[in-house]
Enzyme design. Sequence first.
Site, PDB file in Angstrom:
ATOM      1  N   GLU A  40     -17.492 117.612  27.615  1.00 34.13           N
ATOM      2  CA  GLU A  40     -17.420 118.259  28.933  1.00 34.13           C
ATOM      3  C   GLU A  40     -18.821 118.371  29.529  1.00 34.13           C
ATOM      4  O   GLU A  40     -19.819 118.419  28.797  1.00 34.13           O
ATOM      5  CB  GLU A  40     -16.812 119.660  28.762  1.00 34.13           C
ATOM      6  CG  GLU A  40     -16.666 120.415  30.071  1.00 34.13           C
ATOM      7  CD  GLU A  40     -15.750 121.630  29.963  1.00 34.13           C
ATOM      8  OE1 GLU A  40     -15.383 122.015  28.829  1.00 34.13           O
ATOM      9  OE2 GLU A  40     -15.401 122.193  31.019  1.00 34.13           O
ATOM     10  N   ASN A  57      -6.247 120.523  33.811  1.00 30.21           N
ATOM     11  CA  ASN A  57      -6.686 121.175  32.575  1.00 30.21           C
ATOM     12  C   ASN A  57      -6.402 122.666  32.684  1.00 30.21           C
ATOM     13  O   ASN A  57      -6.789 123.301  33.672  1.00 30.21           O
ATOM     14  CB  ASN A  57      -8.198 120.974  32.381  1.00 30.21           C
ATOM     15  CG  ASN A  57      -8.744 121.822  31.233  1.00 30.21           C
ATOM     16  OD1 ASN A  57      -8.520 121.515  30.069  1.00 30.21           O
ATOM     17  ND2 ASN A  57      -9.435 122.906  31.563  1.00 30.21           N
ATOM     18  N   GLU A  58      -5.740 123.202  31.696  1.00 27.64           N
ATOM     19  CA  GLU A  58      -5.475 124.650  31.640  1.00 27.64           C
ATOM     20  C   GLU A  58      -5.117 125.183  33.034  1.00 27.64           C
ATOM     21  O   GLU A  58      -5.745 126.127  33.536  1.00 27.64           O
ATOM     22  CB  GLU A  58      -6.658 125.405  31.025  1.00 27.64           C
ATOM     23  CG  GLU A  58      -6.886 125.004  29.577  1.00 27.64           C
ATOM     24  CD  GLU A  58      -7.846 125.901  28.806  1.00 27.64           C
ATOM     25  OE1 GLU A  58      -8.420 126.840  29.373  1.00 27.64           O
ATOM     26  OE2 GLU A  58      -8.014 125.640  27.593  1.00 27.64           O
ATOM     27  N   TYR A  86      -7.707 127.270  20.016  1.00 27.76           N
ATOM     28  CA  TYR A  86      -8.975 127.431  19.302  1.00 27.76           C
ATOM     29  C   TYR A  86      -8.807 128.397  18.138  1.00 27.76           C
ATOM     30  O   TYR A  86      -7.957 129.298  18.176  1.00 27.76           O
ATOM     31  CB  TYR A  86     -10.048 127.981  20.251  1.00 27.76           C
ATOM     32  CG  TYR A  86     -10.551 126.943  21.230  1.00 27.76           C
ATOM     33  CD1 TYR A  86     -11.559 126.061  20.868  1.00 27.76           C
ATOM     34  CD2 TYR A  86     -10.004 126.837  22.505  1.00 27.76           C
ATOM     35  CE1 TYR A  86     -12.023 125.095  21.756  1.00 27.76           C
ATOM     36  CE2 TYR A  86     -10.458 125.869  23.406  1.00 27.76           C
ATOM     37  CZ  TYR A  86     -11.473 125.007  23.017  1.00 27.76           C
ATOM     38  OH  TYR A  86     -11.937 124.043  23.889  1.00 27.76           O
ATOM     39  N   GLU A  99      -7.699 120.199  22.931  1.00 28.03           N
ATOM     40  CA  GLU A  99      -8.826 121.125  22.679  1.00 28.03           C
ATOM     41  C   GLU A  99      -8.477 121.922  21.437  1.00 28.03           C
ATOM     42  O   GLU A  99      -7.476 122.660  21.431  1.00 28.03           O
ATOM     43  CB  GLU A  99      -9.066 122.054  23.869  1.00 28.03           C
ATOM     44  CG  GLU A  99      -9.685 121.342  25.052  1.00 28.03           C
ATOM     45  CD  GLU A  99     -10.159 122.283  26.163  1.00 28.03           C
ATOM     46  OE1 GLU A  99     -10.498 123.443  25.870  1.00 28.03           O
ATOM     47  OE2 GLU A  99     -10.176 121.830  27.327  1.00 28.03           O
ATOM     48  N   GLN A 137     -16.395 120.511  20.720  1.00 27.52           N
ATOM     49  CA  GLN A 137     -16.640 119.335  21.526  1.00 27.52           C
ATOM     50  C   GLN A 137     -17.577 118.397  20.766  1.00 27.52           C
ATOM     51  O   GLN A 137     -17.968 118.697  19.645  1.00 27.52           O
ATOM     52  CB  GLN A 137     -17.231 119.741  22.866  1.00 27.52           C
ATOM     53  CG  GLN A 137     -16.264 120.598  23.694  1.00 27.52           C
ATOM     54  CD  GLN A 137     -16.688 120.739  25.164  1.00 27.52           C
ATOM     55  OE1 GLN A 137     -17.607 120.083  25.628  1.00 27.52           O
ATOM     56  NE2 GLN A 137     -16.007 121.625  25.895  1.00 27.52           N
TER      57      GLN A 137
END
Length: 517
Positions: free
Chosen positions: A46, A193-194, A267, A322, A371
Site C-alpha cells: 500500500e 476496499n473495506e 488481522y 489482508e 504488508q
Amino acid sequence: MRRVCTLLSFMMLVGPALGRDAIEVTVDTAHPGTKLDRHVFGQFAEDLGTGLYGGIWVGRDSAIPNTRGIRNDVVAALRELHVPDVRWPGGCYADEYHWQDGVGPASKRRPQPNFNWGGVIESNEFGTDEFMDFVDQVGSEAYISVNVGSGTVQEAADWLQYMTADAATGWGKERAANGHAAPYKVAMLGLGNESWDCGGHMSAAEYGFELKRFAKFVHNWNKQQPMQKIAVGPGGEKTEYTEMVMKTWKENADWDWNIDGMSLHSYTVGHWPPSWPATDFAESDYARVLKETLKMDPLIESHSAIMDRYDPQKKISLVVDEWGAWYAPTKGSTPGFLQQQNSQRDAVLAALNLNIFSRHADRVRHTNIAQMVNVLQAMILTDGPRMTLTPTYHVFRMYVPFQDAAILPVSFSAGTYRVGEFELPRIDVIAAKTAQGKIAIAITNVDAGRPATVEVELKELSSGRAEGETLAAPKVDSINTFDNPKAVAPKAVTAAIRKGRLTLTVPPASVTVVTTQ
Ligand code: AHR
C-alpha cells in the site's frame, strides 16, 4: 487418539504430554487433493508509510542501487519468494487514490496528501507505470484495487483502459506516449476496499449497488491476461457483506457482469487500537497472540459456510487479501506509518495461517499478507540503504515448494502446549505433492519450551532423503536488526527416509520445511 486433524480438532486434542516420545504423523502420498494455489502466498504494498517510498522506490538518482528507481536489494530478495501477486495501491489509500495524479512525466505528477496514513504528502512519483515495472522486476502479477469510495466508475474504467488497452484507444495511446507501448497485464481487480469502513462506510446494500456497476463497466482490454474481479467482503466475523455479495452474485451475475472472488480481512490484533508489543514480550504473550491467530480457521469456516449456501460448486474464491499481525507501532516511529518489528513469533504465526489456508484450499485460493515492506507484518525492513529480512520472510521462502502443490492428507495427534491460561496445539503439520512430484512437509513446533521429535510415515516411499530448512531462534521474541540481520535465519536440515519413515527433531517455537529428493 489418532485422527485427521483440522485446526479446530487440534484445539480439542487435549492429551497427556508426549515427553520424549516421538509424535507420529502419517502422510497419504497416494491421494493428492486440492491444489494450494500459489496466489495464497500473495503480498500487499500500500502507499503507506515507507512501504513504497524508501522501501521499494528510491528514485532514479538515488545512491541506493536501483533499476529505474526501484531498489535492487529489495527486488532480489522478493524474487526468492516467487511472489505470485502484489496488491496495490491499498488498502484504505485506494479509495482516495486518483490514478491520473501518478502518470506522465515528473513535471505532471500531482503530489497529494495521504489522509489515511500520517497526512503526509505523496509525491506520486511512484504511479501506475512504476508499479507495473516493480511487478515485472519481481516476476509477479498485478492485483489492482480501484477507487470505489471517492472515485467514479468512469475513472476506474479509464484506468483499466490505460493499463490494459492497446495504443489505438485514448488511454492506451497515453500510456504509449509515457513510454509503454505494450498493454500491461492485470491479473486481479479489487472492486473497492473495506467499503464498510475506510472505503466509504457503506451498508451492505449500498455496496451491492456499486459492486454491480464497477463489475460491469470496468473492463479488462488485454485478452492475453484473464482478469479476476474481487468484491469487497467481510471484515472479521460480521456476515452482512458475505450474505449480500453472494446473494447479489447468485441472483444477478451473468455474462454481462461477474465476480471471481470475495475478500475477507482479518488481522491478529486482539483489540483496537493495536497495543500488543512486537518485541520484548513474555512467553505468555507469544501464546496469547498465536491463540488469537488460530481464530482464522473458524472465521474462514463461518464465511465459507455462507458461501456454500449460494455457491456449492465453489466458483467464488474467498480472498483473504489482508491478514497478519498488527501490533503497537515501533516507539518513535512516525504516527500512521504502521511500523513494527517482526520476531520468531511472527514466523510461527505466518506458518500457522498458511497451514489454515491450505486446509481451506478449495475455497481460499488467494491471500495477501499485510504488508510487503516496512509496514505491519513485513517481509523486509529497510533503513536508508540498509535492508533486513524478517522471520516472516524466511517462512514465505521456505514454503515456496507449496505453491501450486497438491495437498496431501495428513493425520497426527497434535498434543498440547500450555502456558498459563493459554492452551494451544503443540505441533502443526501440512504436506503436499509439489509441482515437480516431490513430497513437501512443513512442521511447526508451536511449543516454546520443548523440542519435538516427529516421525513421519510416508506411505508408498521406502527410502531416500528429505532436505530443507529449520527456522528457530534463541527466544520467541528474537528479531533481525540492521546490525544483526541473521539473528533469526534458517538452517539446513537433512533427514533420511528408511522403510517409509522420516524422523526429525525440531526445536521449540520453530518452523521446518523439508522436501523429498
Ligand atoms: O493494512 C493496513 C490497513 O488495514 C489497510 O489500508 C486497510 O484496508 C485495513 O484496515
